[in-house]
Design a protein around this motif. Structure first.
Motif, mmCIF file in Angstrom:
data_model
loop_
_atom_site.group_PDB
_atom_site.id
_atom_site.type_symbol
_atom_site.label_atom_id
_atom_site.label_comp_id
_atom_site.label_asym_id
_atom_site.label_seq_id
_atom_site.Cartn_x
_atom_site.Cartn_y
_atom_site.Cartn_z
ATOM 1 N N SER A 1 -0.479 1.496 0.140
ATOM 2 C CA SER A 1 0.885 1.365 -0.370
ATOM 3 C C SER A 1 1.678 0.354 0.455
ATOM 4 O O SER A 1 2.451 -0.433 -0.090
ATOM 5 C CB SER A 1 1.599 2.722 -0.347
ATOM 6 N N GLN A 2 1.458 0.369 1.759
ATOM 7 C CA GLN A 2 2.174 -0.544 2.650
ATOM 8 C C GLN A 2 1.754 -1.998 2.459
ATOM 9 O O GLN A 2 2.563 -2.903 2.657
ATOM 10 C CB GLN A 2 1.962 -0.138 4.111
ATOM 11 N N VAL A 3 0.501 -2.230 2.097
ATOM 12 C CA VAL A 3 -0.014 -3.606 1.954
ATOM 13 C C VAL A 3 -0.371 -3.912 0.498
ATOM 14 O O VAL A 3 -1.179 -4.795 0.221
ATOM 15 C CB VAL A 3 -1.216 -3.857 2.891
ATOM 16 N N LYS A 4 0.257 -3.201 -0.415
ATOM 17 C CA LYS A 4 -0.044 -3.307 -1.843
ATOM 18 C C LYS A 4 0.008 -4.750 -2.346
ATOM 19 O O LYS A 4 -0.877 -5.188 -3.068
ATOM 20 C CB LYS A 4 0.942 -2.436 -2.629
ATOM 21 N N GLU A 5 1.045 -5.483 -1.969
ATOM 22 C CA GLU A 5 1.200 -6.866 -2.459
ATOM 23 C C GLU A 5 0.012 -7.730 -2.024
ATOM 24 O O GLU A 5 -0.484 -8.547 -2.787
ATOM 25 C CB GLU A 5 2.509 -7.463 -1.945
ATOM 26 N N LYS A 6 -0.436 -7.546 -0.805
ATOM 27 C CA LYS A 6 -1.579 -8.305 -0.294
ATOM 28 C C LYS A 6 -2.873 -7.873 -1.006
ATOM 29 O O LYS A 6 -3.660 -8.713 -1.429
ATOM 30 C CB LYS A 6 -1.690 -8.107 1.217
ATOM 31 N N LEU A 7 -3.080 -6.561 -1.136
ATOM 32 C CA LEU A 7 -4.295 -6.062 -1.783
ATOM 33 C C LEU A 7 -4.382 -6.495 -3.248
ATOM 34 O O LEU A 7 -5.481 -6.678 -3.777
ATOM 35 C CB LEU A 7 -4.368 -4.535 -1.696
ATOM 36 N N ALA A 8 -3.245 -6.679 -3.887
ATOM 37 C CA ALA A 8 -3.228 -7.076 -5.297
ATOM 38 C C ALA A 8 -3.869 -8.448 -5.514
ATOM 39 O O ALA A 8 -4.234 -8.788 -6.638
ATOM 40 C CB ALA A 8 -1.799 -7.069 -5.824
ATOM 41 N N GLN A 9 -4.050 -9.215 -4.458
ATOM 42 C CA GLN A 9 -4.655 -10.546 -4.550
ATOM 43 C C GLN A 9 -6.185 -10.494 -4.594
ATOM 44 O O GLN A 9 -6.826 -11.518 -4.806
ATOM 45 C CB GLN A 9 -4.235 -11.397 -3.347
ATOM 46 N N TYR A 10 -6.766 -9.319 -4.369
ATOM 47 C CA TYR A 10 -8.209 -9.188 -4.241
ATOM 48 C C TYR A 10 -8.799 -8.328 -5.341
ATOM 49 O O TYR A 10 -8.108 -7.550 -5.988
ATOM 50 C CB TYR A 10 -8.562 -8.590 -2.877
ATOM 51 N N ASP A 11 -10.109 -8.443 -5.513
ATOM 52 C CA ASP A 11 -10.840 -7.513 -6.363
ATOM 53 C C ASP A 11 -11.184 -6.314 -5.492
ATOM 54 O O ASP A 11 -11.825 -6.462 -4.447
ATOM 55 C CB ASP A 11 -12.125 -8.155 -6.893
ATOM 56 N N LEU A 12 -10.741 -5.141 -5.915
ATOM 57 C CA LEU A 12 -10.907 -3.936 -5.114
ATOM 58 C C LEU A 12 -11.946 -3.012 -5.738
ATOM 59 O O LEU A 12 -11.984 -2.818 -6.957
ATOM 60 C CB LEU A 12 -9.566 -3.205 -4.989
ATOM 61 N N PHE A 13 -12.765 -2.441 -4.871
ATOM 62 C CA PHE A 13 -13.791 -1.482 -5.256
ATOM 63 C C PHE A 13 -13.637 -0.275 -4.343
ATOM 64 O O PHE A 13 -13.392 -0.437 -3.145
ATOM 65 C CB PHE A 13 -15.188 -2.085 -5.080
#
Length: 121
Positions: free
Chosen positions: A22-34
């Motif tokens: 939740s804290q780094v949501k904006e950054k994580l949104a740039q990646y493909d997450l599994f």
């Protein structure tokens, strides 16, 4: 081509990983997450991030992430580990850590290292 990051957490660390996501949501949104099933669903519920769900860790999700590492399809792994609780599938966890180490994939086991790994991308 987007970087691919794996997300997994032991039961007592799922909340910690969800808070970090939740804290780094904006950054994580740039990646493909599994993510392994239960962990990934908790993160989706908290963040609405698009995440490809794998099997639950004890049902093979850790092995699926390991296979992605071996195939060169995972660029980083965030695995919040509970060092105080014995895990019945500990051998799978050790195999996943071994593969991340062997294939030189950035691996984070807590918030501090997760922050550091995220800065690599």
């Amino acid at each position: 081509m987007s970087k691919k990051i794996g997300l997994v957490a032991h039961d007592k660390k799922k909340q910690d990983l969800t808070v970090w996501c939740s804290q780094v949501k904006e950054k994580l949104a740039q990646y493909d997450l599994f993510a392994t099933g239960t962990t990934g669903q908790a993160i989706i519920d908290a963040t609405q991030l698009p995440i490809t769900l794998l099997k639950s860790g004890p049902l093979g999700g850790d092995a699926q992430l390991g296979a992605m590492i071996v195939e060169g399809e995972l660029d980083g792994l965030v695995f919040f580990i509970d060092p105080l609780t014995a895990m019945p599938h500990d051998v799978d966890v050790k195999a996943l850590i071994r593969l991340a180490t062997l294939y030189d994939v950035p691996f984070a086991c807590n918030k501090a290292t997760a922050d550091a790994v995220l800065t690599l991308f």
